[in-house]
Design a protein around this motif. Structure first.
Motif, PDB file in Angstrom:
ATOM      1  N   UNK A   1     -28.854 -24.918  33.848  1.00  0.00           N
ATOM      2  CA  UNK A   1     -27.602 -25.008  34.597  1.00  0.00           C
ATOM      3  C   UNK A   1     -27.566 -26.324  35.358  1.00  0.00           C
ATOM      4  N   UNK A   2     -26.432 -27.023  35.246  1.00  0.00           N
ATOM      5  CA  UNK A   2     -26.231 -28.280  35.964  1.00  0.00           C
ATOM      6  C   UNK A   2     -24.950 -28.159  36.784  1.00  0.00           C
ATOM      7  N   UNK A   3     -25.033 -28.459  38.061  1.00  0.00           N
ATOM      8  CA  UNK A   3     -23.862 -28.309  38.914  1.00  0.00           C
ATOM      9  C   UNK A   3     -23.764 -26.909  39.486  1.00  0.00           C
ATOM     10  N   UNK A   4     -22.724 -26.642  40.269  1.00  0.00           N
ATOM     11  CA  UNK A   4     -22.642 -25.393  41.037  1.00  0.00           C
ATOM     12  C   UNK A   4     -22.110 -24.177  40.286  1.00  0.00           C
TER      13      UNK A   4
ATOM     14  N   UNK B   1     -33.121 -40.140  49.352  1.00  0.00           N
ATOM     15  CA  UNK B   1     -32.003 -39.787  48.472  1.00  0.00           C
ATOM     16  C   UNK B   1     -31.225 -38.602  49.029  1.00  0.00           C
ATOM     17  N   UNK B   2     -31.950 -37.630  49.616  1.00  0.00           N
ATOM     18  CA  UNK B   2     -31.300 -36.470  50.217  1.00  0.00           C
ATOM     19  C   UNK B   2     -30.359 -36.898  51.341  1.00  0.00           C
ATOM     20  N   UNK B   3     -30.822 -37.796  52.175  1.00  0.00           N
ATOM     21  CA  UNK B   3     -29.997 -38.258  53.306  1.00  0.00           C
ATOM     22  C   UNK B   3     -28.779 -39.035  52.816  1.00  0.00           C
ATOM     23  N   UNK B   4     -28.973 -39.853  51.797  1.00  0.00           N
ATOM     24  CA  UNK B   4     -27.853 -40.655  51.297  1.00  0.00           C
ATOM     25  C   UNK B   4     -26.766 -39.772  50.670  1.00  0.00           C
ATOM     26  N   UNK B   5     -27.191 -38.737  49.941  1.00  0.00           N
ATOM     27  CA  UNK B   5     -26.208 -37.810  49.375  1.00  0.00           C
ATOM     28  C   UNK B   5     -25.485 -37.076  50.501  1.00  0.00           C
TER      29      UNK B   5
ATOM     30  N   UNK C   1     -27.201 -31.069  44.170  1.00  0.00           N
ATOM     31  CA  UNK C   1     -26.758 -32.327  43.557  1.00  0.00           C
ATOM     32  C   UNK C   1     -27.917 -33.307  43.409  1.00  0.00           C
ATOM     33  N   UNK C   2     -28.819 -33.304  44.366  1.00  0.00           N
ATOM     34  CA  UNK C   2     -29.973 -34.203  44.302  1.00  0.00           C
ATOM     35  C   UNK C   2     -30.863 -33.869  43.111  1.00  0.00           C
ATOM     36  N   UNK C   3     -31.261 -32.599  43.006  1.00  0.00           N
ATOM     37  CA  UNK C   3     -32.176 -32.194  41.933  1.00  0.00           C
ATOM     38  C   UNK C   3     -31.507 -32.344  40.565  1.00  0.00           C
ATOM     39  N   UNK C   4     -30.283 -31.863  40.432  1.00  0.00           N
ATOM     40  CA  UNK C   4     -29.609 -31.913  39.137  1.00  0.00           C
ATOM     41  C   UNK C   4     -29.306 -33.349  38.713  1.00  0.00           C
ATOM     42  N   UNK C   5     -28.902 -34.187  39.662  1.00  0.00           N
ATOM     43  CA  UNK C   5     -28.605 -35.586  39.336  1.00  0.00           C
ATOM     44  C   UNK C   5     -29.842 -36.340  38.885  1.00  0.00           C
TER      45      UNK C   5
END
Length: 496
Positions: free
Chosen positions: A88-91, A124-128, A156-160
């Motif tokens: 699964x990708x996305x919500x 990356x988490x903070x930037x998202x 979004x971080x993990x999937x991206x």
């Protein structure tokens, strides 16, 4: 007296209850007024609903990531064609328990993307998080309902990161190092191009830029998308991309010419499925000449009565041969028609058919059907046109022999059935290919052309029959000449 007292007491009762009666009357009036108010409010609300309706159907500047439109959701194979099989990708499908194994692989790919760095992952988490409102706006509201910012940022971080690392590993042939099996690779490849499995492309661009490896990641996306686009194939058809192993895929991509590796403008891409569609139609033009509105309306109105042929076999019987497009870099709509004497030639781009063809085309069609996506239904029109040429296995066989269709699916009958199923209930753009359809139909209905083509097919379908005919014709001509000289030639000296 008693009756009088009773009357008086009754009158007294009404006097005593006068205040209460006034109150009761007031309540009744208030109730009536309230009822009228509710009625008027409801009517006003209904009128306001009508006034606001036009605004609600106004398309957004860019299509939102959303579920497949409701008219397709009752398809008998909906889950198989439109829902992810492994990851699964996305919500949209994130909370489905069946994809938990896929979540573990995504974490592994994310670890590789950040090179095992906690600091980089935290950054990356903070930037998202700083851009989460902009990213939320990329999704339809119902899709992200129930996701708080913290949950959505991590998703979004993990999937991206997982998508970018997967594509990089596919191009560089690095899956063996991660112990990811070929079957998982194949299923995930299909899941990447499902409408309900998309991430905002701007997120992928940001992650590439923030990673410090933007150039390599961008090249890997270009090559990966190109491997799913109709491009000139090598002479050795055994290395066709979608029939290839990961190692042969990597070798093929490394041998591609600079022209094929030319960067495409993906700055306005919505997601990977949108990018795939753009590349498939990168030279898209409506195949029709400029006409006046009057002429165009005539052609469009008569299109439903134009096509009387059913398949490639009937076209060949009428002297129309299907040939592979001669252009170096073809796209799906590189379709044209030319005439040479009594023969017609329909030029089509090459296409490879495999297990991913059906879900890929159906999801592209579903994307074109999204209510907020303003487009010309080019993919839908192409599939509809191809379906008009394929009716049974022999049609597929003829396309294979012409080098137009590469069958990695199975029997020719399976391919014919596939296109018949995909082509069901499509609403194509009547303007696309309209000129080609008109030319084909005119040639098809020309009886003289059909007769000449039949003679050619029956008697000159091989070089030997042509040479035999030419030899017989030459012998006949020599016999006629010899007879003429025998009859007309003046007598010689000996005969005088």
């Amino acid at each position: 007296m008693a009756g009088k007292q009773h009357v008086i007491s009754i009158e007294g009762f009404f006097r005593r209850e006068a205040g209460a009666g006034e109150t009761s009357s007031a309540v009744t009036e208030d109730a009536q007024t309230h009822s009228i108010f509710i009625e008027s409010t409801n009517l006003e609300a209904k009128i306001n609903t009508v006034m606001e309706a036009r605004k609600k159907v106004t398309p957004s500047p860019a299509p939102k990531i959303q579920k497949v439109i409701f008219v397709l959701r009752d398809h008998k194979d909906f889950k198989k064609l439109y829902e992810p099989r492994t990851v699964s990708l996305g919500p949209i499908h994130h909370r489905n328990d069946k994809y938990q194994i896929g979540e573990q692989y995504k974490l592994v790919l994310t670890y590789e993307f950040v090179n095992g760095s906690k600091e980089k992952l935290n950054c990356l988490y903070k930037k998202i998080g700083e851009n989460i409102n902009e990213l939320r706006d990329c999704f339809e509201k119902g899709v992200i309902e129930g996701y708080d910012d913290e949950t959505l940022i991590w998703l979004l971080l993990v999937d991206g990161c997982a998508i970018l690392q997967y594509i990089y590993c596919a191009v560089k042939n690095k899956f063996e190092e991660l112990n990811i099996k070929p079957d998982s690779i194949a299923f995930t490849q299909q899941d990447l191009f499902l409408l309900e499995n998309q991430l905002p492309y701007r997120l992928l661009k940001w992650l590439m830029r923030w990673s410090g490896n933007e150039t390599e990641l961008k090249k890997s996306i270009d090559k990966y998308i190109d491997s799913h686009v109709t491009v000139p194939l090598p002479e050795d058809h055994s290395s066709i991309l979608r029939c290839a192993t990961p190692s042969s895929l990597s070798r093929y991509l490394s041998k591609k010419s600079k022209q094929q590796q030319e960067k495409q403008d993906d700055g306005d891409a919505i997601h990977l499925l949108d990018l795939l569609r753009t590349r498939l139609l990168h030279k898209h033009q409506k195949n029709k000449p400029e006409k006046s509105t009057k002429d165009a309306s005539k052609d469009t109105s008569s299109l439903s009565n134009l096509q009387s042929y059913r398949n490639v076999q009937e076209l060949q019987a009428a002297g129309i041969h299907v040939e592979r497009s001669k252009k170096e870099n073809t796209c799906l709509d590189d379709i044209s028609f030319t005439k040479l004497g009594c023969l017609g030639f329909l030029w089509l781009p090459p296409i490879t058919v495999d297990d991913s063809t059906r879900p890929k085309f159906l999801n592209l069609i579903a994307y074109e059907m999204c209510l907020d996506f303003q487009n010309d239904f080019a993919i839908t029109s192409y599939v509809s046109f191809l379906d008009s040429l394929i009716d049974e296995a022999n049609d597929v066989k003829m396309l294979r022999k012409a080098g137009i269709l590469y069958n990695c699916l199975g029997s020719d009958q399976h391919v014919a059935q596939l296109f018949n199923e995909i082509g069901t209930d499509l609403v194509p753009n009547s303007e696309i290919y309209s000129d080609i359809r008109v030319q084909i139909q005119k040639h098809y209905k020309n009886q003289l052309m059909t007769w000449l083509a039949q003679v050619y097919h029956d008697h000159f379908n091989s070089p030997w029959t042509f040479l035999a005919f030419f030899g017989a014709l030459l012998a006949l001509a020599l016999t006629v000449i010899q007879t003429w000289y025998t009859v007309k030639c003046p007598p010689g000296p000996c005969k005088r």
